[in-house]
Design a protein around this motif. Structure first.
Motif, PDB file in Angstrom:
ATOM      1  N   GLY A  87       0.821  -1.214   0.000  1.00 40.51           N
ATOM      2  CA  GLY A  87       0.000   0.000   0.000  1.00 40.51           C
ATOM      3  C   GLY A  87       0.850   1.256   0.000  1.00 40.51           C
ATOM      4  O   GLY A  87       0.526   2.243  -0.672  1.00 40.51           O
ATOM      5  N   HIS A  88       1.954   1.233   0.763  1.00 42.43           N
ATOM      6  CA  HIS A  88       2.863   2.381   0.829  1.00 42.43           C
ATOM      7  C   HIS A  88       3.479   2.654  -0.552  1.00 42.43           C
ATOM      8  O   HIS A  88       3.506   3.803  -1.016  1.00 42.43           O
ATOM      9  CB  HIS A  88       3.954   2.084   1.866  1.00 42.43           C
ATOM     10  N   SER A  91       1.110   4.276  -3.032  1.00 38.13           N
ATOM     11  CA  SER A  91       0.603   5.608  -2.685  1.00 38.13           C
ATOM     12  C   SER A  91       1.107   6.671  -3.667  1.00 38.13           C
ATOM     13  O   SER A  91       1.973   6.422  -4.502  1.00 38.13           O
ATOM     14  CB  SER A  91       1.039   5.980  -1.266  1.00 38.13           C
ATOM     15  N   GLU A  92       0.582   7.895  -3.513  1.00 42.02           N
ATOM     16  CA  GLU A  92       0.967   9.008  -4.388  1.00 42.02           C
ATOM     17  C   GLU A  92       2.441   9.368  -4.268  1.00 42.02           C
ATOM     18  O   GLU A  92       3.026   9.914  -5.199  1.00 42.02           O
ATOM     19  CB  GLU A  92       0.093  10.226  -4.091  1.00 42.02           C
ATOM     20  N   ASP A  93       3.066   9.043  -3.124  1.00 44.63           N
ATOM     21  CA  ASP A  93       4.490   9.338  -2.957  1.00 44.63           C
ATOM     22  C   ASP A  93       5.358   8.518  -3.906  1.00 44.63           C
ATOM     23  O   ASP A  93       6.464   8.925  -4.249  1.00 44.63           O
ATOM     24  CB  ASP A  93       4.940   9.040  -1.524  1.00 44.63           C
ATOM     25  N   SER A  96       1.695   5.758  -7.246  1.00 41.77           N
ATOM     26  CA  SER A  96       0.415   6.423  -7.473  1.00 41.77           C
ATOM     27  C   SER A  96      -0.476   5.580  -8.392  1.00 41.77           C
ATOM     28  O   SER A  96      -0.919   6.019  -9.451  1.00 41.77           O
ATOM     29  CB  SER A  96       0.640   7.815  -8.073  1.00 41.77           C
TER      30      SER A  96
END
Length: 191
Positions: A87-88, A91-93, A96
C-alpha cells in the motif's frame, strides 16, 4: 537408407532454423514473466520487490538483426512481501497506482551482438513520465519448448533508473534514488 535418414534430419533442422529466422512476434507467458526492482534502503539492505502481472509482446527478426518490444506492467500487482508496504509503494508518494495503474516499456530498437540480442532501446513510462531507457539483455534463448513443442523465446534484461526522474523522490537520499529494474520473460510465438 542412411542417406535418406540424413536428408530427412537435415530437412527437419532446416525447418527449425527457418522457424526462428523469419520475423516473428512472441506473446509473454504470464507464469514466467516478471519484473523486479531493487534499491538501497537506508544503507541497511538492498530491498527487492516485484510486479506479479506483466504482459506484452516481443517481435524478433534474427536474420535482419532487428526487433521491438511492447511491455505493460500492472503497478497494482506490486509485491513487496508485505501488504502494508504494498500500500505504501502504491501511494501518491511512489507509484500512485490509482492515477497510473500501469507502467510501459516500448522499445523500437533491438541491438544485436553477433547472432543474439544484447540490448533493447526504448521508452519507459512510469507515473506518467516517459524517459529513454536501455535494457541490457543478459540472457537470451529461442528454441522449441521441450514440453509444449511451441516456439519460445526467453530473456533476462536489466536497467538502472533514478526514481526522482519519475516523480518518486520521497526520502532521497536516505532511501536510494537509483533503482535496478530486472525483467525475466518467456514468450510464445504467436500462431
Amino acid at each position: 537408407m542412411k542417406s535418406k535418414l540424413l536428408v530427412a534430419l537435415l530437412a527437419t533442422l532446416g525447418l527449425t532454423v527457418a522457424a526462428f529466422a523469419a520475423p516473428a512476434t512472441y506473446t509473454a507467458e504470464p507464469n514466467h514473466t516478471f519484473a523486479q526492482f531493487s534499491y538501497n534502503h537506508l544503507d541497511f539492505s538492498i530491498q527487492t520487490s516485484r510486479f506479479n502481472t506483466v504482459t506484452g509482446t516481443v517481435t524478433i527478426d534474427q536474420a535482419a538483426k532487428k526487433g521491438s518490444a511492447d511491455i505493460t506492467i500492472d503497478t497494482k500487482s506490486v509485491d513487496t512481501g508485505s501488504n502494508v508496504f504494498n500500500g505504501h509503494i502504491q501511494s501518491e508518494d511512489f507509484l500512485s497506482t490509482t492515477q497510473f495503474p500501469t507502467a510501459t516499456f516500448q522499445a523500437d530498437q533491438m541491438v544485436f551482438k553477433g547472432d543474439k540480442p544484447s540490448a533493447l532501446k526504448g521508452v519507459l513510462t512510469l507515473k506518467g513520465v516517459s524517459k529513454p531507457v536501455t535494457l541490457a539483455i543478459t540472457h537470451f534463448e529461442c528454441k522449441k519448448h521441450p514440453m509444449s513443442g511451441k516456439d519460445v523465446c526467453g530473456a533476462n534484461a536489466e536497467t538502472k533508473v533514478k526514481r526522482s526522474d519519475f516523480n518518486m523522490a520521497k526520502y532521497v537520499p536516505n532511501v536510494g534514488d537509483e533503482v535496478t529494474i530486472a525483467i525475466a520473460i518467456e514468450a510464445v510465438k504467436a500462431e
